[in-house]
Design a protein around this motif. Structure first.
Motif, mmCIF file in Angstrom:
data_model
loop_
_atom_site.group_PDB
_atom_site.id
_atom_site.type_symbol
_atom_site.label_atom_id
_atom_site.label_comp_id
_atom_site.label_asym_id
_atom_site.label_seq_id
_atom_site.Cartn_x
_atom_site.Cartn_y
_atom_site.Cartn_z
ATOM 1 N N MET A 7 0.846 -1.192 0.000
ATOM 2 C CA MET A 7 0.000 0.000 0.000
ATOM 3 C C MET A 7 0.877 1.236 0.000
ATOM 4 S SD MET A 7 -3.075 -0.841 2.654
ATOM 5 C CE MET A 7 -2.012 -1.230 4.031
ATOM 6 N N SER A 8 0.388 2.258 -0.661
ATOM 7 C CA SER A 8 1.100 3.528 -0.632
ATOM 8 C C SER A 8 0.926 4.149 0.753
ATOM 9 C CB SER A 8 0.538 4.468 -1.696
ATOM 10 O OG SER A 8 -0.766 4.885 -1.333
ATOM 11 N N PRO A 9 1.808 5.050 1.111
ATOM 12 C CA PRO A 9 1.648 5.737 2.402
ATOM 13 C C PRO A 9 0.302 6.471 2.508
ATOM 14 C CG PRO A 9 3.827 6.151 1.505
ATOM 15 C CD PRO A 9 3.045 5.436 0.442
ATOM 16 N N GLU A 10 -0.196 6.956 1.387
ATOM 17 C CA GLU A 10 -1.475 7.664 1.392
ATOM 18 C C GLU A 10 -2.626 6.726 1.745
ATOM 19 O OE1 GLU A 10 0.693 7.778 -1.179
ATOM 20 O OE2 GLU A 10 1.365 9.859 -1.153
ATOM 21 N N VAL A 11 -2.612 5.502 1.198
ATOM 22 C CA VAL A 11 -3.660 4.525 1.504
ATOM 23 C C VAL A 11 -3.564 4.104 2.962
ATOM 24 C CG1 VAL A 11 -4.515 2.191 1.014
ATOM 25 C CG2 VAL A 11 -3.895 3.704 -0.867
ATOM 26 N N THR A 12 -2.366 3.901 3.452
ATOM 27 C CA THR A 12 -2.167 3.545 4.850
ATOM 28 C C THR A 12 -2.720 4.637 5.763
ATOM 29 O OG1 THR A 12 -0.200 2.278 4.266
ATOM 30 C CG2 THR A 12 -0.436 2.910 6.571
ATOM 31 N N GLU A 13 -2.425 5.875 5.453
ATOM 32 C CA GLU A 13 -2.923 7.009 6.250
ATOM 33 C C GLU A 13 -4.442 7.098 6.172
ATOM 34 O OE1 GLU A 13 -2.810 10.279 8.805
ATOM 35 O OE2 GLU A 13 -1.275 8.813 8.327
ATOM 36 N N LEU A 14 -5.013 6.869 5.007
ATOM 37 C CA LEU A 14 -6.469 6.897 4.850
ATOM 38 C C LEU A 14 -7.128 5.819 5.707
ATOM 39 C CD1 LEU A 14 -9.022 7.971 3.505
ATOM 40 C CD2 LEU A 14 -8.582 6.396 1.612
ATOM 41 N N ILE A 15 -6.575 4.635 5.706
ATOM 42 C CA ILE A 15 -7.114 3.557 6.543
ATOM 43 C C ILE A 15 -7.056 3.955 8.014
ATOM 44 C CG2 ILE A 15 -6.698 1.198 7.359
ATOM 45 C CD1 ILE A 15 -5.883 0.509 4.472
ATOM 46 N N TYR A 16 -5.964 4.544 8.439
ATOM 47 C CA TYR A 16 -5.833 4.981 9.831
ATOM 48 C C TYR A 16 -6.912 6.018 10.182
ATOM 49 C CZ TYR A 16 -3.981 7.229 13.976
ATOM 50 O OH TYR A 16 -3.850 7.763 15.234
ATOM 51 N N VAL A 17 -7.099 6.998 9.313
ATOM 52 C CA VAL A 17 -8.091 8.048 9.562
ATOM 53 C C VAL A 17 -9.504 7.453 9.589
ATOM 54 C CG1 VAL A 17 -9.164 10.119 8.574
ATOM 55 C CG2 VAL A 17 -6.674 9.927 8.672
ATOM 56 N N LEU A 18 -9.812 6.593 8.636
ATOM 57 C CA LEU A 18 -11.149 5.990 8.595
ATOM 58 C C LEU A 18 -11.395 5.094 9.809
ATOM 59 C CD1 LEU A 18 -11.479 5.219 4.795
ATOM 60 C CD2 LEU A 18 -12.639 7.001 6.096
ATOM 61 N N ASN A 19 -10.379 4.372 10.256
ATOM 62 C CA ASN A 19 -10.525 3.571 11.470
ATOM 63 C C ASN A 19 -10.847 4.463 12.668
ATOM 64 O OD1 ASN A 19 -10.321 0.697 11.144
ATOM 65 N ND2 ASN A 19 -8.225 1.004 10.481
ATOM 66 N N SER A 20 -10.202 5.594 12.765
ATOM 67 C CA SER A 20 -10.476 6.533 13.857
ATOM 68 C C SER A 20 -11.903 7.062 13.779
ATOM 69 C CB SER A 20 -9.497 7.705 13.821
ATOM 70 O OG SER A 20 -8.184 7.249 14.006
ATOM 71 N N MET A 21 -12.366 7.332 12.585
ATOM 72 C CA MET A 21 -13.734 7.818 12.408
ATOM 73 C C MET A 21 -14.750 6.736 12.790
ATOM 74 S SD MET A 21 -13.151 9.887 8.839
ATOM 75 C CE MET A 21 -14.877 10.143 8.511
ATOM 76 N N ILE A 22 -14.467 5.512 12.413
ATOM 77 C CA ILE A 22 -15.362 4.404 12.760
ATOM 78 C C ILE A 22 -15.435 4.250 14.275
ATOM 79 C CG2 ILE A 22 -15.639 1.897 12.684
ATOM 80 C CD1 ILE A 22 -14.463 2.023 9.812
ATOM 81 N N GLU A 23 -14.294 4.292 14.943
ATOM 82 C CA GLU A 23 -14.278 4.163 16.396
ATOM 83 C C GLU A 23 -15.114 5.255 17.060
ATOM 84 O OE1 GLU A 23 -10.240 3.976 17.791
ATOM 85 O OE2 GLU A 23 -9.825 2.181 16.607
ATOM 86 N N ALA A 24 -15.026 6.468 16.546
ATOM 87 C CA ALA A 24 -15.800 7.574 17.114
ATOM 88 C C ALA A 24 -17.298 7.418 16.847
ATOM 89 C CB ALA A 24 -15.300 8.902 16.542
ATOM 90 N N ALA A 25 -17.652 6.833 15.714
ATOM 91 C CA ALA A 25 -19.064 6.713 15.335
ATOM 92 C C ALA A 25 -19.768 5.503 15.934
ATOM 93 C CB ALA A 25 -19.170 6.662 13.812
ATOM 94 N N MET A 26 -19.028 4.493 16.328
ATOM 95 C CA MET A 26 -19.642 3.227 16.767
ATOM 96 C C MET A 26 -20.731 3.390 17.829
ATOM 97 S SD MET A 26 -18.855 0.646 14.992
ATOM 98 C CE MET A 26 -19.219 -0.784 15.987
ATOM 99 N N PRO A 27 -20.554 4.210 18.848
ATOM 100 C CA PRO A 27 -21.616 4.324 19.850
ATOM 101 C C PRO A 27 -22.936 4.882 19.288
ATOM 102 C CG PRO A 27 -19.572 5.269 20.681
ATOM 103 C CD PRO A 27 -19.369 4.972 19.218
ATOM 104 N N HIS A 28 -22.873 5.508 18.127
ATOM 105 C CA HIS A 28 -24.048 6.148 17.538
ATOM 106 C C HIS A 28 -24.697 5.314 16.430
ATOM 107 C CE1 HIS A 28 -22.661 9.583 19.803
ATOM 108 N NE2 HIS A 28 -21.462 9.428 19.237
#
Length: 69
Positions: A7-28
């Motif tokens: 994976m490119s560094p950009e894809v890796t960073e995108l996965i990290y950001v999206l994982n953080s967003m998912i974690e924040a949204a899960m309770p909702h």
């Protein structure tokens, strides 16, 4: 999930950001929707046809969601 996926560094960073967003949204997210999403991600990460990158990304998000199986 394969750890050999290139994976490119950009894809890796995108996965990290999206994982953080998912974690924040899960309770909702309603439990039934979590089960639906989890099932879809499990299907994507384990399907025979599909790229290794697609399977890797689906698997990396899938750990957030419960499944019915």
């Amino acid at each position: 999930m394969s750890n050999n996926v290139k994976m490119s560094p950009e894809v890796t960073e995108l996965i990290y950001v999206l994982n953080s967003m998912i974690e924040a949204a899960m309770p909702h997210i309603p439990k039934e929707a979590q089960l639906d999403i989890g099932g879809a991600l499990l299907n994507l990460s384990t399907r025979v046809k599909g790229t290794d990158l697609m399977k890797h990304i689906a698997g990396s998000f899938g750990h957030h969601f419960p499944t019915r199986s």
